[in-house]
Motif scaffolding. Structure first.
Motif, PDB file in Angstrom:
ATOM      1  N   ASN A   1       0.860  -1.174   0.000  1.00  0.00           N
ATOM      2  CA  ASN A   1       0.000   0.000   0.000  1.00  0.00           C
ATOM      3  C   ASN A   1       0.899   1.227   0.000  1.00  0.00           C
ATOM      4  N   LYS A   2       0.869   1.961  -1.092  1.00  0.00           N
ATOM      5  CA  LYS A   2       1.753   3.110  -1.306  1.00  0.00           C
ATOM      6  C   LYS A   2       3.195   2.608  -1.289  1.00  0.00           C
ATOM      7  N   GLU A   3       4.006   3.016  -0.363  1.00  0.00           N
ATOM      8  CA  GLU A   3       5.406   2.586  -0.290  1.00  0.00           C
ATOM      9  C   GLU A   3       5.656   1.613   0.855  1.00  0.00           C
ATOM     10  N   THR A   4       4.594   1.008   1.385  1.00  0.00           N
ATOM     11  CA  THR A   4       4.735   0.125   2.547  1.00  0.00           C
ATOM     12  C   THR A   4       4.276  -1.283   2.223  1.00  0.00           C
ATOM     13  N   ASN A   5       5.118  -2.255   2.570  1.00  0.00           N
ATOM     14  CA  ASN A   5       4.752  -3.666   2.453  1.00  0.00           C
ATOM     15  C   ASN A   5       4.093  -4.098   3.753  1.00  0.00           C
ATOM     16  N   LEU A   6       2.929  -4.726   3.657  1.00  0.00           N
ATOM     17  CA  LEU A   6       2.161  -5.130   4.832  1.00  0.00           C
ATOM     18  C   LEU A   6       1.884  -6.623   4.811  1.00  0.00           C
ATOM     19  N   VAL A   7       1.742  -7.198   5.999  1.00  0.00           N
ATOM     20  CA  VAL A   7       1.281  -8.571   6.132  1.00  0.00           C
ATOM     21  C   VAL A   7      -0.034  -8.522   6.896  1.00  0.00           C
ATOM     22  N   PHE A   8      -1.083  -9.045   6.268  1.00  0.00           N
ATOM     23  CA  PHE A   8      -2.402  -9.112   6.890  1.00  0.00           C
ATOM     24  C   PHE A   8      -2.619 -10.531   7.393  1.00  0.00           C
ATOM     25  N   TYR A   9      -2.907 -10.677   8.669  1.00  0.00           N
ATOM     26  CA  TYR A   9      -3.125 -11.992   9.276  1.00  0.00           C
ATOM     27  C   TYR A   9      -4.612 -12.284   9.399  1.00  0.00           C
ATOM     28  N   LEU A  10      -4.976 -13.550   9.206  1.00  0.00           N
ATOM     29  CA  LEU A  10      -6.369 -13.970   9.353  1.00  0.00           C
ATOM     30  C   LEU A  10      -6.810 -13.712  10.779  1.00  0.00           C
ATOM     31  N   SER A  11      -7.849 -12.911  10.927  1.00  0.00           N
ATOM     32  CA  SER A  11      -8.335 -12.529  12.243  1.00  0.00           C
ATOM     33  C   SER A  11      -9.602 -13.276  12.619  1.00  0.00           C
ATOM     34  N   LYS A  12     -10.544 -13.375  11.668  1.00  0.00           N
ATOM     35  CA  LYS A  12     -11.794 -14.082  11.951  1.00  0.00           C
ATOM     36  C   LYS A  12     -12.464 -14.497  10.661  1.00  0.00           C
TER      37      LYS A  12
END
Length: 102
Positions: free
Chosen positions: A36-47
């Motif tokens: 997202n933009k200039e940032t690498n993110l890790v999204f974890y399964l929450s529910k």
């Protein structure tokens, strides 16, 4: 007409109950990586809701949802990132979906 409505409601309940019996870790990836933009993110399964909607969260309360047959959507951020609009298959094919291998 009322009979058709009752049948539709019961069919929806049956689908929700059938989905509730599926192990979400065998159907949804444990994590999804996005930029997202200039940032690498890790999204974890929450529910995973009984309806089959999975919610993924990253740092700072950034979140998104996806269903087995739908496309990834950002929650609260209209711009989104590199995951928005992709299906689970597309995320897996692009290497963005991280599954747990038992």
């Amino acid at each position: 007409m009322l009979g058709a409505l009752v049948a539709l409601v019961l069919a929806g309940d049956a689908a929700s109950m059938a989905y509730a019996q599926v192990d979400p870790f065998k159907t949804f990836p444990f994590a999804i990586t996005c930029k997202n933009k200039e940032t690498n993110l890790v999204f974890y399964l929450s529910k995973v809701a009984d309806s089959g909607t999975a919610t993924y969260v990253a740092s700072d309360g950034i979140a998104g949802t996806i269903t087995l047959d739908g496309k990834a959507k950002a929650i609260g951020d209209e711009g989104g990132g590199s995951c928005v609009g992709k299906t689970l298959q597309e995320l897996r094919t692009s290497g963005q979906a991280l599954d747990i291998k038992p």
